[in-house]
Design a protein around this motif. Sequence first.
Motif, PDB file in Angstrom:
ATOM      1  N   ASN A  24       8.314  -6.017  29.271  1.00 37.50           N
ATOM      2  CA  ASN A  24       8.093  -7.424  29.585  1.00 37.50           C
ATOM      3  C   ASN A  24       8.878  -7.754  30.850  1.00 37.50           C
ATOM      4  O   ASN A  24      10.101  -7.821  30.840  1.00 37.50           O
ATOM      5  N   HIS A  25       8.133  -7.959  31.944  1.00 37.23           N
ATOM      6  CA  HIS A  25       8.760  -8.225  33.245  1.00 37.23           C
ATOM      7  C   HIS A  25       8.656  -9.698  33.626  1.00 37.23           C
ATOM      8  O   HIS A  25       8.864 -10.046  34.786  1.00 37.23           O
ATOM      9  N   GLY A  26       8.316 -10.537  32.666  1.00 37.83           N
ATOM     10  CA  GLY A  26       8.130 -11.951  32.973  1.00 37.83           C
ATOM     11  C   GLY A  26       6.695 -12.211  33.388  1.00 37.83           C
ATOM     12  O   GLY A  26       5.929 -12.834  32.661  1.00 37.83           O
ATOM     13  N   TRP A  27       6.324 -11.702  34.550  1.00 38.92           N
ATOM     14  CA  TRP A  27       4.946 -11.884  35.030  1.00 38.92           C
ATOM     15  C   TRP A  27       3.970 -10.952  34.316  1.00 38.92           C
ATOM     16  O   TRP A  27       2.766 -11.220  34.255  1.00 38.92           O
ATOM     17  N   LEU A  28       4.496  -9.863  33.734  1.00 38.86           N
ATOM     18  CA  LEU A  28       3.684  -8.863  33.042  1.00 38.86           C
ATOM     19  C   LEU A  28       4.268  -8.593  31.667  1.00 38.86           C
ATOM     20  O   LEU A  28       5.454  -8.295  31.536  1.00 38.86           O
ATOM     21  N   ASP A  29       3.410  -8.667  30.642  1.00 40.25           N
ATOM     22  CA  ASP A  29       3.779  -8.267  29.293  1.00 40.25           C
ATOM     23  C   ASP A  29       2.834  -7.136  28.907  1.00 40.25           C
ATOM     24  O   ASP A  29       1.622  -7.345  28.783  1.00 40.25           O
ATOM     25  N   SER A  30       3.393  -5.931  28.737  1.00 39.19           N
ATOM     26  CA  SER A  30       2.567  -4.746  28.552  1.00 39.19           C
ATOM     27  C   SER A  30       2.994  -3.962  27.322  1.00 39.19           C
ATOM     28  O   SER A  30       4.185  -3.804  27.059  1.00 39.19           O
ATOM     29  N   ARG A  31       1.998  -3.481  26.570  1.00 37.19           N
ATOM     30  CA  ARG A  31       2.244  -2.562  25.462  1.00 37.19           C
ATOM     31  C   ARG A  31       1.689  -1.198  25.848  1.00 37.19           C
ATOM     32  O   ARG A  31       0.556  -1.105  26.327  1.00 37.19           O
ATOM     33  N   HIS A  32       2.494  -0.159  25.614  1.00 38.88           N
ATOM     34  CA  HIS A  32       2.119   1.194  26.002  1.00 38.88           C
ATOM     35  C   HIS A  32       1.821   2.035  24.766  1.00 38.88           C
ATOM     36  O   HIS A  32       2.707   2.277  23.941  1.00 38.88           O
ATOM     37  N   SER A  33       0.585   2.498  24.642  1.00 38.86           N
ATOM     38  CA  SER A  33       0.233   3.374  23.528  1.00 38.86           C
ATOM     39  C   SER A  33       0.847   4.758  23.688  1.00 38.86           C
ATOM     40  O   SER A  33       1.130   5.435  22.696  1.00 38.86           O
ATOM     41  N   PHE A  34       1.043   5.179  24.944  1.00 40.36           N
ATOM     42  CA  PHE A  34       1.631   6.474  25.246  1.00 40.36           C
ATOM     43  C   PHE A  34       2.812   6.291  26.202  1.00 40.36           C
ATOM     44  O   PHE A  34       2.949   5.245  26.836  1.00 40.36           O
ATOM     45  N   SER A  35       3.637   7.324  26.296  1.00 37.76           N
ATOM     46  CA  SER A  35       4.790   7.272  27.196  1.00 37.76           C
ATOM     47  C   SER A  35       4.342   6.851  28.593  1.00 37.76           C
ATOM     48  O   SER A  35       3.366   7.383  29.135  1.00 37.76           O
ATOM     49  N   PHE A  36       5.097   5.906  29.173  1.00 32.80           N
ATOM     50  CA  PHE A  36       4.722   5.366  30.477  1.00 32.80           C
ATOM     51  C   PHE A  36       5.933   4.690  31.089  1.00 32.80           C
ATOM     52  O   PHE A  36       6.628   3.924  30.428  1.00 32.80           O
ATOM     53  N   GLY A  37       6.170   4.953  32.376  1.00 29.94           N
ATOM     54  CA  GLY A  37       7.289   4.309  33.055  1.00 29.94           C
ATOM     55  C   GLY A  37       8.611   4.631  32.378  1.00 29.94           C
ATOM     56  O   GLY A  37       8.939   5.796  32.120  1.00 29.94           O
ATOM     57  N   TYR A  38       9.385   3.574  32.047  1.00 31.48           N
ATOM     58  CA  TYR A  38      10.682   3.770  31.408  1.00 31.48           C
ATOM     59  C   TYR A  38      10.573   4.026  29.907  1.00 31.48           C
ATOM     60  O   TYR A  38      11.569   4.351  29.256  1.00 31.48           O
ATOM     61  N   TYR A  39       9.372   3.880  29.359  1.00 33.17           N
ATOM     62  CA  TYR A  39       9.167   4.133  27.935  1.00 33.17           C
ATOM     63  C   TYR A  39       8.779   5.595  27.730  1.00 33.17           C
ATOM     64  O   TYR A  39       7.779   6.063  28.286  1.00 33.17           O
ATOM     65  N   TYR A  40       9.578   6.303  26.943  1.00 30.15           N
ATOM     66  CA  TYR A  40       9.262   7.693  26.645  1.00 30.15           C
ATOM     67  C   TYR A  40       9.405   7.954  25.154  1.00 30.15           C
ATOM     68  O   TYR A  40      10.434   7.636  24.554  1.00 30.15           O
ATOM     69  N   ASP A  41       8.348   8.508  24.571  1.00 34.94           N
ATOM     70  CA  ASP A  41       8.344   8.896  23.169  1.00 34.94           C
ATOM     71  C   ASP A  41       7.722  10.284  23.099  1.00 34.94           C
ATOM     72  O   ASP A  41       6.525  10.438  23.378  1.00 34.94           O
ATOM     73  N   PRO A  42       8.502  11.311  22.771  1.00 38.47           N
ATOM     74  CA  PRO A  42       7.973  12.673  22.777  1.00 38.47           C
ATOM     75  C   PRO A  42       6.813  12.884  21.807  1.00 38.47           C
ATOM     76  O   PRO A  42       6.036  13.829  21.971  1.00 38.47           O
ATOM     77  N   ASP A  43       6.679  11.985  20.825  1.00 40.56           N
ATOM     78  CA  ASP A  43       5.569  12.103  19.874  1.00 40.56           C
ATOM     79  C   ASP A  43       4.301  11.416  20.367  1.00 40.56           C
ATOM     80  O   ASP A  43       3.246  11.541  19.737  1.00 40.56           O
ATOM     81  N   HIS A  44       4.424  10.703  21.486  1.00 44.47           N
ATOM     82  CA  HIS A  44       3.264   9.971  22.008  1.00 44.47           C
ATOM     83  C   HIS A  44       3.229  10.098  23.533  1.00 44.47           C
ATOM     84  O   HIS A  44       3.569   9.154  24.254  1.00 44.47           O
TER      85      HIS A  44
END
Length: 235
Positions: free
Chosen positions: A14-34
């Motif tokens: 959530n960057h204020g101007w953008l609210d995003s949900r990531h189904s898979f690892s993306f950017g600063y979000y990392y999940d080795p199972d996804h």
Amino acid sequence: MLETRKSNERGRANHGWLDSRHSFSFGYYYDPDHTGFGPLVVINDDRVKPDCGFGTHGHRDMEIISYVLDGALEHKDSMGNGSVLRYGDVQRMSAGTGVMHSEYNHSSSELVHFLQIWIEPNVKGIAPGYEEKHFDPASKQGKLRLIASPDGRDGSVLIHQDAALYAALFDGADRIELPLAPGRACYVHLARGKLTVNGVPLETGDALKISDEPSVILGQAGQAEVLLFDLPYAG
């Protein structure tokens, strides 16, 4: 194999101007199972505030599909394309050797809500390409409408991968069964509403990974809009 991906388990930015949900690892979000499912590596569920957006940035060797759910998405790229996408519009950009583009909310008063999907291509170093098509609700009501394919059949946009993407609107008694060929897997993403897939109940934002099953069965719907990816086996 059936594996549920719940909406509230997705990554969030959530960057204020953008609210995003990531189904898979993306950017600063990392999940080795996804980290992806076969060649499907990104489904970002993006909501962008009015008069805001993604400034000019680059991609290469990726098939990028935008599926607009609400609002108006303005696109410009280094290939000379410029357009405004609305509900029912599907955009495909093959990044190939490299492309620069920007995406903005075209409205000064309403959010734009869209899914950005990345599929790894089965060929690299091609010339960049662009395509957009409109799929009206009637073409998706109670049935799977092919919207992306490796040969552009049935009026779908063409992607450089042995994958097929379908969109559908289901409600009430609507039901459909899609045979799943040997060596294929399926990823079902519920954009909104409620739906049961192979006996698994899904709600808005949920997804289901399917492999080693003879078919995909969708039904028991409540105002559902769903994307279904027929993919090379991801096991």
